[in-house]
Design an enzyme around this catalytic site. Structure first.
Site, PDB file in Angstrom:
ATOM      1  N   PRO A  56       0.624  -1.508  -0.533  1.00 58.01           N
ATOM      2  CA  PRO A  56       0.103  -0.095   0.115  1.00 58.01           C
ATOM      3  C   PRO A  56       1.151   1.455   0.443  1.00 58.01           C
ATOM      4  CG  PRO A  56      -0.762  -1.672   2.016  1.00 58.01           C
ATOM      5  CD  PRO A  56       0.768  -1.715   0.771  1.00 58.01           C
ATOM      6  N   CYS A  57       0.337   2.240  -0.575  1.00 60.35           N
ATOM      7  CA  CYS A  57       0.850   2.315  -1.144  1.00 60.35           C
ATOM      8  C   CYS A  57       0.757   5.026  -0.406  1.00 60.35           C
ATOM      9  CB  CYS A  57       1.094   3.683  -2.152  1.00 60.35           C
ATOM     10  SG  CYS A  57       0.145   3.577  -3.196  1.00 60.35           S
ATOM     11  N   GLN A  58      -0.183   4.454  -0.149  1.00 63.06           N
ATOM     12  CA  GLN A  58      -0.903   6.089   0.502  1.00 63.06           C
ATOM     13  C   GLN A  58       0.019   6.978   1.477  1.00 63.06           C
ATOM     14  OE1 GLN A  58      -2.737   3.297   0.534  1.00 63.06           O
ATOM     15  NE2 GLN A  58      -5.130   3.552   0.092  1.00 63.06           N
ATOM     16  N   ASP A  59       0.680   6.427   2.237  1.00 64.59           N
ATOM     17  CA  ASP A  59       1.075   6.460   3.486  1.00 64.59           C
ATOM     18  C   ASP A  59       2.646   7.191   2.890  1.00 64.59           C
ATOM     19  OD1 ASP A  59      -0.289   6.578   5.507  1.00 64.59           O
ATOM     20  OD2 ASP A  59      -0.098   4.573   5.648  1.00 64.59           O
ATOM     21  N   PHE A  60       2.965   7.070   1.691  1.00 68.19           N
ATOM     22  CA  PHE A  60       4.334   7.258   1.379  1.00 68.19           C
ATOM     23  C   PHE A  60       3.800   8.571  -0.058  1.00 68.19           C
ATOM     24  CE2 PHE A  60       4.800   2.921   2.559  1.00 68.19           C
ATOM     25  CZ  PHE A  60       5.882   3.386   3.227  1.00 68.19           C
TER      26      PHE A  60
END
Ligand SMILES: C[S@@+](CC[C@H](N)C(=O)[O-])C[C@H]1O[C@@H](n2cnc3c(N)ncnc32)[C@H](O)[C@@H]1O
Length: 427
Positions: free
Chosen positions: A197-201
């Site tokens: 998952p990429c949302q936090d990056f």
């Protein structure tokens, strides 16, 4: 009508013959050109049915079964399909077939597809990354051959993504919320892939980096590496990850991968350089087990200075306003585009790659380069290089999220090809 020369990968010397259609194996030719399908082709040639219903009456075969067969024949380039209204009309391309099979020629590839490399997929989404490793899909006029990877298991927590996968891809997908505790019981494979998952990056997310539970999910991949020791791991994420905390986030992830006994490369790939008509940049962590000699090569960017524009990808859809091409009538209604108002409300540019198709676009999908409407879901899928046969069965909001989260299959195909070439050299 003309003759069709059929080549078999690894059994037909490609330099000496003008091959019209390539197959993976004799077995696959036998299955696609079965007696039943030859009979079908003859009926299409003789009776020229106007649509599938008429063909069903002529053959006594069910419409659903025929639709699948016609799609398979088209996918292999053996027939053409004309769309009109809600119907399709199959048209014969070839009247006879010649198979070129040279038993003395192996081309070094003979067993390529029999000897598949096993693969496990995590955070599968709708399988954009997986499609590159599986191959066997058509985007616009180009057929991407099957790749020698065989998926043992794929894991995704989102019910809708799982539904989409089941509708479109032949991979064993399970709806599972991944955690480090689960992975020891997963099958061991040669290759592990996963777009964690990429949302936090992401530059347009909450930017919590590694401090959130979601930001720590790459450790599920690390745990799999520790326990199962795959030969290669291909993890994917957004490029902003490398910029966070002056590179410290990237360093932590690279160290965690390498501590499991791997050489880690980080490839920053700009999708238009690989023929994708969309401005999308992605980081690929390509980890090679230390005992293997060498590493996969970063794919060569063959489209630098020759980027494909949005118009190239979707021009033929301009006049289609119904579902003859799936998801083409699905789009967010909006008043006029606004100049200089950011990608969500602007027209895209005809001759340049489109803006990134964003997973979190909600209804703010960019406008068509010419028409006064937002891009349709099919147009977004085209810009991500999904084949038209790939159907997104949910609401526009869910569909755009699934599309925007994916790796463009065409880009993934390049990465998978490089990994395949490396693995083949090991044997
Ligand atoms: C960036 S997307 C992956 C896209 C995919 N690589 C593709 O090309 O289509 C990340 C996916 O991870 C899934 N996901 C997030 N947390 C998960 C978890 N704990 N277990 C399983 N899947 C998860 C999300 O639902 C999302 O579909």
């Amino acid at each position: 009508m003309t003759s069709c020369i059929i080549g078999i990968k690894g059994q037909t010397p490609s330099s000496t013959n003008q091959v019209d259609v390539w197959f993976d194996s004799l077995k696959s030719i036998a299955s696609v050109l079965s007696e039943e399908n030859q009979h079908l082709l003859k009926i299409i040639a003789d009776k020229k049915p106007e649509n599938i219903t008429e063909l069903s009456e002529l053959t006594g075969r069910a419409v659903s079964n025929l639709s699948r067969t016609i799609k398979t024949l088209e996918k292999h380039g053996l027939i053409n399909i004309e769309s009109f209204g809600k119907s399709i009309r199959p048209k014969i391309k070839y009247s006879n077939f010649n198979i070129l099979c040279d038993l003395s020629f192996s081309g070094g590839k003979k067993d390529l597809l029999e000897n598949k490399f096993t693969l496990v997929s995590m955070f599968t989404g709708v399988g954009g990354l997986d499609m590159g490793f599986e191959g066997g899909f058509k985007y616009k006029d180009k057929y991407f051959e099957s790749q020698p990877f065989s998926t043992l298991a794929a894991y995704e927590k989102d019910e809708k993504c799982v539904e989409t996968i089941k509708k479109n891809l032949d991979i064993p997908i399970s709806q599972v919320e991944l955690s480090e505790e689960l992975v020891n019981d997963f099958p061991s494979a040669d290759v592990l892939i996963g777009g964690f998952p990429c949302q936090d990056f992401s530059s347009c997310g909450p930017k919590r980096g590694l401090s959130s539970d979601r930001g720590q999910l790459y450790k599920v991949l690390v745990k799999y590496m520790q326990h199962h020791k795959p030969k290669i791991v291909c993890a994917e994420n957004v490029p902003n990850l490398a910029r966070m905390q002056k590179g410290a986030v990237l360093e932590t992830i690279v160290n965690d991968f390498s501590e499991q006994g791997y050489k880690v490369q980080v490839w920053d790939l700009f999708a238009p350089d690989y023929g994708v008509p969309q401005s999308r940049r992605r980081l690929f962590f390509v980890c090679t087990r230390n005992d293997l000699e060498g590493e996969p090569l970063k794919p060569e960017p063959k489209f630098v200075g020759m980027h494909r524009g949005t118009k190239w990808a979707i021009e033929d859809l301009e006049k289609v306003i119904d579902e003859t091409i799936p998801n083409q009538s699905q789009y967010f209604k909006a008043s006029k585009a606004k100049k200089g108002n950011g990608q969500g409300d602007e027209h895209c540019k005809a001759d340049e790659p489109s803006y990134t198709i964003r997973a979190n676009a909600k209804s703010r999908v960019q406008f068509h380069y010419e028409l006064d409407r937002r891009l349709t879901i099919r147009e977004c899928a085209r810009l991500q290089t999904f084949p038209d046969s790939f159907v997104f069965p949910h609401s526009a909001t869910s569909n755009v999220m699934q599309i925007g989260n994916a790796v463009p299959p065409m880009l993934s195909y390049e990465v998978a090809t490089s990994i395949k070439e490396f693995l083949l050299k090991q044997d």
